[in-house]
Design a protein around this motif. Structure first.
Motif, PDB file in Angstrom:
ATOM      1  N   GLY A  14     -43.413  25.214 102.201  1.00  0.00           N
ATOM      2  CA  GLY A  14     -42.549  24.011 101.315  1.00  0.00           C
ATOM      3  C   GLY A  14     -43.531  23.618 100.169  1.00  0.00           C
ATOM      4  N   LYS A  15     -43.223  22.516  99.611  1.00  0.00           N
ATOM      5  CA  LYS A  15     -43.792  22.175  98.234  1.00  0.00           C
ATOM      6  C   LYS A  15     -45.191  21.667  98.715  1.00  0.00           C
ATOM      7  CE  LYS A  15     -41.541  18.939  96.251  1.00  0.00           C
ATOM      8  NZ  LYS A  15     -40.954  18.002  95.703  1.00  0.00           N
ATOM      9  N   PHE A  32     -41.845  13.450  95.536  1.00  0.00           N
ATOM     10  CA  PHE A  32     -41.166  13.893  96.864  1.00  0.00           C
ATOM     11  C   PHE A  32     -39.970  13.161  97.008  1.00  0.00           C
ATOM     12  CE2 PHE A  32     -45.757  14.221  97.678  1.00  0.00           C
ATOM     13  CZ  PHE A  32     -45.826  15.592  97.839  1.00  0.00           C
ATOM     14  N   GLY A  33     -38.918  13.750  97.405  1.00  0.00           N
ATOM     15  CA  GLY A  33     -37.663  13.065  97.571  1.00  0.00           C
ATOM     16  C   GLY A  33     -37.479  12.731  99.238  1.00  0.00           C
ATOM     17  N   TRP A  57     -50.266   2.655  99.464  1.00  0.00           N
ATOM     18  CA  TRP A  57     -49.424   3.378  98.364  1.00  0.00           C
ATOM     19  C   TRP A  57     -48.539   4.599  99.006  1.00  0.00           C
ATOM     20  CZ3 TRP A  57     -51.977   8.213  96.328  1.00  0.00           C
ATOM     21  CH2 TRP A  57     -51.030   8.512  95.353  1.00  0.00           C
ATOM     22  N   LEU A  58     -49.539   5.265  99.973  1.00  0.00           N
ATOM     23  CA  LEU A  58     -49.175   6.555 100.483  1.00  0.00           C
ATOM     24  C   LEU A  58     -47.994   6.453 101.346  1.00  0.00           C
ATOM     25  CD1 LEU A  58     -52.544   8.351 101.325  1.00  0.00           C
ATOM     26  CD2 LEU A  58     -50.567   9.210  99.623  1.00  0.00           C
ATOM     27  N   GLU A 129     -41.674  19.103 105.307  1.00  0.00           N
ATOM     28  CA  GLU A 129     -41.931  20.240 104.669  1.00  0.00           C
ATOM     29  C   GLU A 129     -43.109  20.134 103.706  1.00  0.00           C
ATOM     30  OE1 GLU A 129     -38.458  21.798 103.313  1.00  0.00           O
ATOM     31  OE2 GLU A 129     -37.343  21.459 105.402  1.00  0.00           O
ATOM     32  N   ASP A 130     -42.995  19.179 103.078  1.00  0.00           N
ATOM     33  CA  ASP A 130     -43.969  19.080 101.924  1.00  0.00           C
ATOM     34  C   ASP A 130     -45.246  18.549 102.224  1.00  0.00           C
ATOM     35  OD1 ASP A 130     -41.820  20.022 100.251  1.00  0.00           O
ATOM     36  OD2 ASP A 130     -41.081  17.986  99.731  1.00  0.00           O
ATOM     37  N   LEU A 131     -46.338  18.988 101.363  1.00  0.00           N
ATOM     38  CA  LEU A 131     -47.706  18.190 101.523  1.00  0.00           C
ATOM     39  C   LEU A 131     -48.347  17.758 100.375  1.00  0.00           C
ATOM     40  CD1 LEU A 131     -50.258  18.340 103.395  1.00  0.00           C
ATOM     41  CD2 LEU A 131     -50.424  20.639 102.441  1.00  0.00           C
ATOM     42  N   LEU A 132     -48.944  16.686 100.518  1.00  0.00           N
ATOM     43  CA  LEU A 132     -49.852  16.131  99.340  1.00  0.00           C
ATOM     44  C   LEU A 132     -51.223  16.395  99.747  1.00  0.00           C
ATOM     45  CD1 LEU A 132     -50.113  14.416  96.778  1.00  0.00           C
ATOM     46  CD2 LEU A 132     -50.384  12.496  98.288  1.00  0.00           C
TER      47      LEU A 132
END
Length: 151
Positions: A14-15, A32-33, A57-58, A129-132
């Protein structure tokens, strides 16, 4: 000081967005959407009020799984739990979309934690799917962190 945002595309994961956050910078809007996982790489441990603000914030930005590694990693669990409770009006639904599981990773290498983040950090209801990768450090170099992750 400023923060620097680097976006890295990896098809199998993912992103992945890498963000170096300086100690006093305002929080940026995240790209992120959909809900996402976050890994805090804490090389500088913020004061309690700043850590709470980061977790708030997260959570408000869509983080639905938080992992922490580095200095005082276990303290991030409590900070995110409080942020999630406040957002939910102190109602806990472990199967709900607003539930935020937390883990901390003392005694593990950063490579092991990145592997966990990419392969095992699952939400009970949502597909994340996405990771920060949120780095709290003096150095902004993303390769110091991301170079240890899965390819």
């Amino acid at each position: 000081m400023t923060s620097r945002l680097f976006r890295i595309e990896r098809s199998s994961l993912g992103k992945i967005v890498y963000l170096w956050l300086s100690p006093d910078v305002e929080f940026p809007r995240l790209p992120f959407g959909t809900p996402f996982r976050a890994l805090v790489v804490s090389e500088l441990h913020p004061e309690a009020a700043r850590q709470s603000a980061i977790c708030e914030w997260l959570a408000a930005s869509g983080c639905r799984y938080l992992m922490a590694w580095g200095q005082e990693a276990s303290s991030w669990d409590d900070s995110m739990d409080w942020a999630a409770l406040e957002r939910s009006g102190y109602v806990v639904d472990a199967d709900g979309e607003d539930f935020i599981p937390t883990t901390w990773h003392d005694g593990e290498s950063l490579a092991e934690v990145l592997h966990f983040a990419s392969n095992h950090a699952k939400h009970p209801t949502l597909e994340l799917e996405d990771l920060l990768v949120l780095r709290l450090a003096h150095s902004p170099d993303p390769e110091d962190v991301l170079g240890q992750g899965p390819r």
